[in-house]
Write a protein that holds these residues in place. Structure first.
Motif, PDB file in Angstrom:
ATOM      1  N   VAL A  92      50.151  34.540  38.160  1.00  0.00           N
ATOM      2  CA  VAL A  92      49.394  35.666  37.625  1.00  0.00           C
ATOM      3  C   VAL A  92      49.205  36.676  38.761  1.00  0.00           C
ATOM      4  CG1 VAL A  92      47.150  34.568  38.148  1.00  0.00           C
ATOM      5  CG2 VAL A  92      47.286  36.335  36.362  1.00  0.00           C
ATOM      6  N   VAL A  93      49.317  37.948  38.434  1.00  0.00           N
ATOM      7  CA  VAL A  93      49.059  38.985  39.433  1.00  0.00           C
ATOM      8  C   VAL A  93      47.544  39.142  39.593  1.00  0.00           C
ATOM      9  CG1 VAL A  93      49.343  41.431  40.004  1.00  0.00           C
ATOM     10  CG2 VAL A  93      51.221  40.169  38.927  1.00  0.00           C
ATOM     11  N   LEU A  94      47.086  39.155  40.847  1.00  0.00           N
ATOM     12  CA  LEU A  94      45.655  39.322  41.108  1.00  0.00           C
ATOM     13  C   LEU A  94      45.302  40.776  41.433  1.00  0.00           C
ATOM     14  CD1 LEU A  94      44.972  36.131  43.281  1.00  0.00           C
ATOM     15  CD2 LEU A  94      44.597  36.446  40.815  1.00  0.00           C
ATOM     16  N   SER A  95      46.165  41.462  42.181  1.00  0.00           N
ATOM     17  CA  SER A  95      45.906  42.880  42.474  1.00  0.00           C
ATOM     18  C   SER A  95      47.212  43.587  42.812  1.00  0.00           C
ATOM     19  CB  SER A  95      44.896  43.023  43.620  1.00  0.00           C
ATOM     20  OG  SER A  95      45.445  42.529  44.815  1.00  0.00           O
ATOM     21  N   GLY A  96      47.235  44.893  42.631  1.00  0.00           N
ATOM     22  CA  GLY A  96      48.434  45.671  42.900  1.00  0.00           C
ATOM     23  C   GLY A  96      49.445  45.532  41.777  1.00  0.00           C
ATOM     24  N   ARG A  97      50.662  45.968  42.070  1.00  0.00           N
ATOM     25  CA  ARG A  97      51.724  45.888  41.066  1.00  0.00           C
ATOM     26  C   ARG A  97      52.927  45.166  41.670  1.00  0.00           C
ATOM     27  NH1 ARG A  97      50.689  48.284  36.601  1.00  0.00           N
ATOM     28  NH2 ARG A  97      52.824  48.571  35.926  1.00  0.00           N
ATOM     29  N   MET A  98      53.445  44.220  40.924  1.00  0.00           N
ATOM     30  CA  MET A  98      54.546  43.391  41.391  1.00  0.00           C
ATOM     31  C   MET A  98      55.720  43.520  40.438  1.00  0.00           C
ATOM     32  SD  MET A  98      54.462  39.326  42.364  1.00  0.00           S
ATOM     33  CE  MET A  98      54.623  38.662  40.702  1.00  0.00           C
ATOM     34  N   GLU A  99      56.863  43.916  41.000  1.00  0.00           N
ATOM     35  CA  GLU A  99      58.093  43.937  40.199  1.00  0.00           C
ATOM     36  C   GLU A  99      58.706  42.548  40.266  1.00  0.00           C
ATOM     37  OE1 GLU A  99      61.238  47.279  40.165  1.00  0.00           O
ATOM     38  OE2 GLU A  99      62.213  45.571  41.158  1.00  0.00           O
TER      39      GLU A  99
END
Lengths: 117, 117
Positions: free
Chosen positions: B52-59
């Motif tokens: 799961v993404v916790l912060s920011g943006r991940m491609e």
């Protein structure tokens, strides 16, 4: 796979506690929403459980230790260890993970999928 | 157990990509910090992976599909499936989970613990 939470039917496991549990072969994710004042009563299961708080504050008891966790704080609950969780000061959201997959939640998810209009 | 990230030694797995990997019996959590522009190159492993993404943006690319994910967005990467990740528009933080435990990361974590002053 990319998880679209809108396509995963919610399961209410306790009053005010809703989970959505996409799963694979070895692991099940669980997006847990706990309304303010709601409680995941003390329980245990043979599945190992990990997790991280996504928003709000969650009071978590693992065995005989209790802490209040905020966003980004993580935990690992060994198999067969009693644990309890509640939301404090508002709604709390966490992502849990189970390994192995909890077959009870998988069955409920699939039943809810089939029942969807 | 409650995870105190400050007590888990970081491992740099790619330039600008740092993980901290507390683990249990069946699962390993991985707190992943990706600096802006840093890349987790395409790789695969037999361990199933969720996150799961916790912060920011991940491609994130899984197999032949690429999406950009924000906080709260989740994924499950089947065993032996090629995947790649990068931070876009700034630093990204995610919590990944592996099952079974990645023995390579466990060994590096224990080695780093031993080496700590």
């Amino acid at each position: 796979m990319f998880v679209d939470l809108n396509l995963v039917p919610p399961i209410e496991i306790f009053p005010g506690v809703r989970i959505r549990t996409p799963y694979g072969k070895n692991l099940m994710l669980s997006y847990v929403e706990i309304e303010e004042g709601a409680v995941v009563s003390t329980h245990r299961h043979p599945h190992e459980q990990g997790g991280v708080v996504l928003s709000g504050r969650m009071e978590l008891t693992i065995g005989d230790e209790t802490r209040t966790l905020g966003p980004g704080e993580m935990y690992i609950i060994p198999p067969d260890t009693p644990h309890r969780a509640s939301a404090v000061g508002g709604r709390a959201v966490a992502m849990d993970v189970f390994s192995p997959v909890r077959e009870d939640y998988a069955a409920r998810t699939e039943a809810a999928r089939t029942a969807a209009p």
